[in-house]
Structures are given as C-alpha cells and as structure tokens.
Write a protein that holds these residues in place. Sequence first.
Motif, PDB file in Angstrom:
ATOM      1  N   VAL A 158     -18.509 -27.969  -5.308  1.00  0.00           N
ATOM      2  CA  VAL A 158     -18.027 -28.135  -3.993  1.00  0.00           C
ATOM      3  C   VAL A 158     -18.592 -27.106  -2.992  1.00  0.00           C
ATOM      4  N   TRP A 159     -18.630 -25.637  -3.631  1.00  0.00           N
ATOM      5  CA  TRP A 159     -19.202 -24.577  -2.989  1.00  0.00           C
ATOM      6  C   TRP A 159     -20.785 -24.690  -2.823  1.00  0.00           C
ATOM      7  N   ALA A 160     -21.494 -25.340  -3.609  1.00  0.00           N
ATOM      8  CA  ALA A 160     -22.686 -25.475  -3.555  1.00  0.00           C
ATOM      9  C   ALA A 160     -23.262 -26.516  -2.578  1.00  0.00           C
ATOM     10  N   GLU A 161     -22.303 -27.367  -2.226  1.00  0.00           N
ATOM     11  CA  GLU A 161     -22.688 -28.248  -1.205  1.00  0.00           C
ATOM     12  C   GLU A 161     -22.096 -27.965   0.182  1.00  0.00           C
ATOM     13  N   THR A 162     -21.210 -27.149   0.175  1.00  0.00           N
ATOM     14  CA  THR A 162     -20.601 -26.790   1.466  1.00  0.00           C
ATOM     15  C   THR A 162     -21.457 -25.455   2.163  1.00  0.00           C
ATOM     16  N   ARG A 163     -22.295 -25.683   3.139  1.00  0.00           N
ATOM     17  CA  ARG A 163     -23.281 -24.869   3.633  1.00  0.00           C
ATOM     18  C   ARG A 163     -22.629 -24.186   5.132  1.00  0.00           C
ATOM     19  N   SER A 164     -21.354 -24.381   5.426  1.00  0.00           N
ATOM     20  CA  SER A 164     -20.858 -23.820   6.453  1.00  0.00           C
ATOM     21  C   SER A 164     -21.329 -22.452   6.678  1.00  0.00           C
ATOM     22  N   GLY A 165     -21.268 -21.693   7.645  1.00  0.00           N
ATOM     23  CA  GLY A 165     -21.467 -20.273   7.864  1.00  0.00           C
ATOM     24  C   GLY A 165     -20.319 -19.607   7.086  1.00  0.00           C
ATOM     25  N   ALA A 166     -18.929 -20.086   7.383  1.00  0.00           N
ATOM     26  CA  ALA A 166     -17.877 -19.242   6.476  1.00  0.00           C
ATOM     27  C   ALA A 166     -18.359 -19.194   5.099  1.00  0.00           C
ATOM     28  N   ALA A 167     -18.671 -20.517   4.474  1.00  0.00           N
ATOM     29  CA  ALA A 167     -19.025 -20.665   2.924  1.00  0.00           C
ATOM     30  C   ALA A 167     -20.181 -19.644   2.750  1.00  0.00           C
ATOM     31  N   GLU A 168     -21.305 -19.447   3.458  1.00  0.00           N
ATOM     32  CA  GLU A 168     -22.314 -18.549   2.911  1.00  0.00           C
ATOM     33  C   GLU A 168     -21.765 -17.240   3.128  1.00  0.00           C
ATOM     34  N   ARG A 169     -20.745 -16.928   4.135  1.00  0.00           N
ATOM     35  CA  ARG A 169     -20.614 -15.422   4.281  1.00  0.00           C
ATOM     36  C   ARG A 169     -19.563 -15.190   3.064  1.00  0.00           C
ATOM     37  N   HIS A 170     -18.724 -16.084   2.573  1.00  0.00           N
ATOM     38  CA  HIS A 170     -17.776 -15.805   1.471  1.00  0.00           C
ATOM     39  C   HIS A 170     -18.749 -15.889   0.214  1.00  0.00           C
ATOM     40  N   PHE A 171     -19.979 -16.419   0.251  1.00  0.00           N
ATOM     41  CA  PHE A 171     -20.635 -16.570  -0.893  1.00  0.00           C
ATOM     42  C   PHE A 171     -21.488 -15.151  -1.059  1.00  0.00           C
ATOM     43  N   GLU A 172     -21.720 -14.520  -0.041  1.00  0.00           N
ATOM     44  CA  GLU A 172     -22.493 -13.131  -0.112  1.00  0.00           C
ATOM     45  C   GLU A 172     -21.447 -12.095  -0.681  1.00  0.00           C
ATOM     46  N   ASP A 173     -20.198 -12.239   0.104  1.00  0.00           N
ATOM     47  CA  ASP A 173     -19.072 -11.526  -0.555  1.00  0.00           C
ATOM     48  C   ASP A 173     -19.129 -11.439  -2.047  1.00  0.00           C
ATOM     49  N   ALA A 174     -18.779 -12.785  -2.331  1.00  0.00           N
ATOM     50  CA  ALA A 174     -18.785 -13.139  -3.829  1.00  0.00           C
ATOM     51  C   ALA A 174     -19.541 -12.502  -4.833  1.00  0.00           C
ATOM     52  N   LEU A 175     -20.757 -12.791  -4.442  1.00  0.00           N
ATOM     53  CA  LEU A 175     -22.027 -12.477  -5.102  1.00  0.00           C
ATOM     54  C   LEU A 175     -22.124 -11.013  -5.266  1.00  0.00           C
ATOM     55  N   ASP A 176     -21.751 -10.012  -4.271  1.00  0.00           N
ATOM     56  CA  ASP A 176     -21.470  -8.591  -4.098  1.00  0.00           C
ATOM     57  C   ASP A 176     -20.577  -8.297  -5.207  1.00  0.00           C
ATOM     58  N   LEU A 218     -30.917 -11.792  -7.290  1.00  0.00           N
ATOM     59  CA  LEU A 218     -31.505 -12.853  -8.211  1.00  0.00           C
ATOM     60  C   LEU A 218     -32.179 -12.035  -9.485  1.00  0.00           C
ATOM     61  N   PHE A 219     -32.941 -11.216  -9.103  1.00  0.00           N
ATOM     62  CA  PHE A 219     -33.478 -10.148 -10.468  1.00  0.00           C
ATOM     63  C   PHE A 219     -32.110  -9.704 -11.198  1.00  0.00           C
ATOM     64  N   GLU A 220     -31.340  -9.038 -10.581  1.00  0.00           N
ATOM     65  CA  GLU A 220     -30.221  -8.585 -11.313  1.00  0.00           C
ATOM     66  C   GLU A 220     -29.326  -9.925 -12.162  1.00  0.00           C
ATOM     67  N   VAL A 221     -29.286 -11.062 -11.598  1.00  0.00           N
ATOM     68  CA  VAL A 221     -28.599 -12.145 -12.335  1.00  0.00           C
ATOM     69  C   VAL A 221     -29.428 -12.573 -13.334  1.00  0.00           C
ATOM     70  N   GLU A 222     -30.610 -12.630 -13.227  1.00  0.00           N
ATOM     71  CA  GLU A 222     -31.492 -13.138 -14.436  1.00  0.00           C
ATOM     72  C   GLU A 222     -31.379 -11.717 -15.481  1.00  0.00           C
ATOM     73  N   ARG A 223     -31.619 -10.603 -15.124  1.00  0.00           N
ATOM     74  CA  ARG A 223     -31.307  -9.609 -15.998  1.00  0.00           C
ATOM     75  C   ARG A 223     -29.955  -9.781 -17.005  1.00  0.00           C
ATOM     76  N   ILE A 224     -29.017 -10.223 -16.056  1.00  0.00           N
ATOM     77  CA  ILE A 224     -27.678 -10.377 -16.960  1.00  0.00           C
ATOM     78  C   ILE A 224     -27.667 -11.922 -17.793  1.00  0.00           C
ATOM     79  N   ALA A 225     -28.363 -12.698 -17.329  1.00  0.00           N
ATOM     80  CA  ALA A 225     -28.305 -14.024 -18.149  1.00  0.00           C
ATOM     81  C   ALA A 225     -29.334 -13.859 -19.386  1.00  0.00           C
ATOM     82  N   TYR A 226     -30.748 -13.056 -19.224  1.00  0.00           N
ATOM     83  CA  TYR A 226     -31.436 -13.099 -20.364  1.00  0.00           C
ATOM     84  C   TYR A 226     -31.148 -11.707 -21.296  1.00  0.00           C
ATOM     85  N   SER A 227     -30.505 -10.974 -20.757  1.00  0.00           N
ATOM     86  CA  SER A 227     -30.493  -9.837 -21.877  1.00  0.00           C
ATOM     87  C   SER A 227     -29.773  -9.904 -23.018  1.00  0.00           C
TER      88      SER A 227
END
Length: 227
Positions: A158-176, A218-227
């Motif tokens: 649901v999050w991937a398909e929700t491209r509202s401005g609010a969803a994007e800002r939540h995503f930025e916060d969540a990724l941090d 993205l570099f950090e996510v890939e580092r976590i995924a493949y380390s």
Amino acid sequence: MLTPSQQLLIALDSLDAAFAPLSESPISVGGCTYCYTDAELGTLAGPAHRVPDDLVFSVATEVPDHWHDFAALYRRLTPRIVRLLATGRLHADHGMVASRLLAAGYRDWTPPERQALERVWDAWWRSALHEYPGTDRAVEVLETVSVCTGSLSPWLAVWAETRSGAAERHFEDALDHWLAERGLADLRLGFYGELLAGPELVTWLLSLEEGRIGAAQLFEVERIAYS
C-alpha cells in the motif's frame, strides 16, 4: 468520496458494533488490588463505554498478570483501546499494544471481531499515509498493523503505491529512522520482538523504483543487504 480519515472513523464505529454484545455486558473483573481499587475494578466490570480513558490506558499497557482474566478484559476493551490509539489519544508504545493484542489471543477471536479489526488496520494505515505529520508516525502505525497481522507485505505494498506528498514525507522520515537502527537486517517489531521485519523490509526497499531513495541512502541499504 470519503476521505481516508472519514473511512477510519467509519471502521472504528463498525468495530464498536462488532464488539457491542461483549463489551456492553457486565462481567466479573479481578486484578491487582495494590494497583487498582475496588471501585476501579467495578468500573472495568461494567459497560465498556463508561470506562474512563485513563483506566482504558492502564488496561492497554498493564502487564497481563495484573488481571485474573487478562484475555477477557483486553478483548472487551479492545474497541476503546484501538479507537484511542488510532486517533492519537492513547500515548502508549504502539508495539506494546500490538503485543498485548496477540497475548489476548486476538487471532482466535470470532470472525466478525477479527474482520472488524482488520478493516480498522487497513483504514488507519491509509489514513496515516495521507496525513503529515498526522497523529502518528508511519513507522508506529506500520508496527501495530504488521505485528497484529503477522506480515509487513500488504502494508508495504500500500505504501509503495501511495504517492501522496504526505506518504512521501512519512517515507523519508521512516527511512531515516530505519537507517539509524543498528542491525536493520535483523530488525524486529513488537514490544517483545514477535515479528522479524528486517529481511522483508530491506528487500522491499531495494525493490522500489529508481529515484525513490537517494543515492547515499540506497548505498547504505545495499551495504546492509549484502554484508
């Protein structure tokens, strides 16, 4: 067309209706008399809609062994607990509430009760993604609904398909938030870590379309995924 927040309120009203036969019938409530007075135990034994918010909060967060029949008490107060939580008025650890619902045997309740709860989870998640900053952080709502249902997948979809401005800002916060977590690959959700979320979360982050995540993150996510 109804807004996501309006759909949430409708789902919460339906939750009340599904639990009405249980939550409005008096029961016998026993508990720790050191922490709770006879009057408070008497209030908890009466109709659920008459229990004051502060006492609902106590039940929502108290350890199960403080009650003679924790599962029955938590079940009948679930509509009150969930309404306060989903409307930002229950200032409690979201993972704890999810864990308490599991401890109360939520997944074995009657189909109407489970289905009403699942409709609330869906409406609450969609409402959260359409409001920023909103009453709750997206990571808190995600923890609640995913731990309760035992899976991250439908909520991340649901999050991937929700491209509202609010969803994007939540995503930025969540990724941090996620990247600040030590051991993201082994991240567990729930007060007792019931749901292993890290592997599924990392896989989802790597599956997002190009540009959704900045190069450094993205570099950090890939580092976590493949380390």
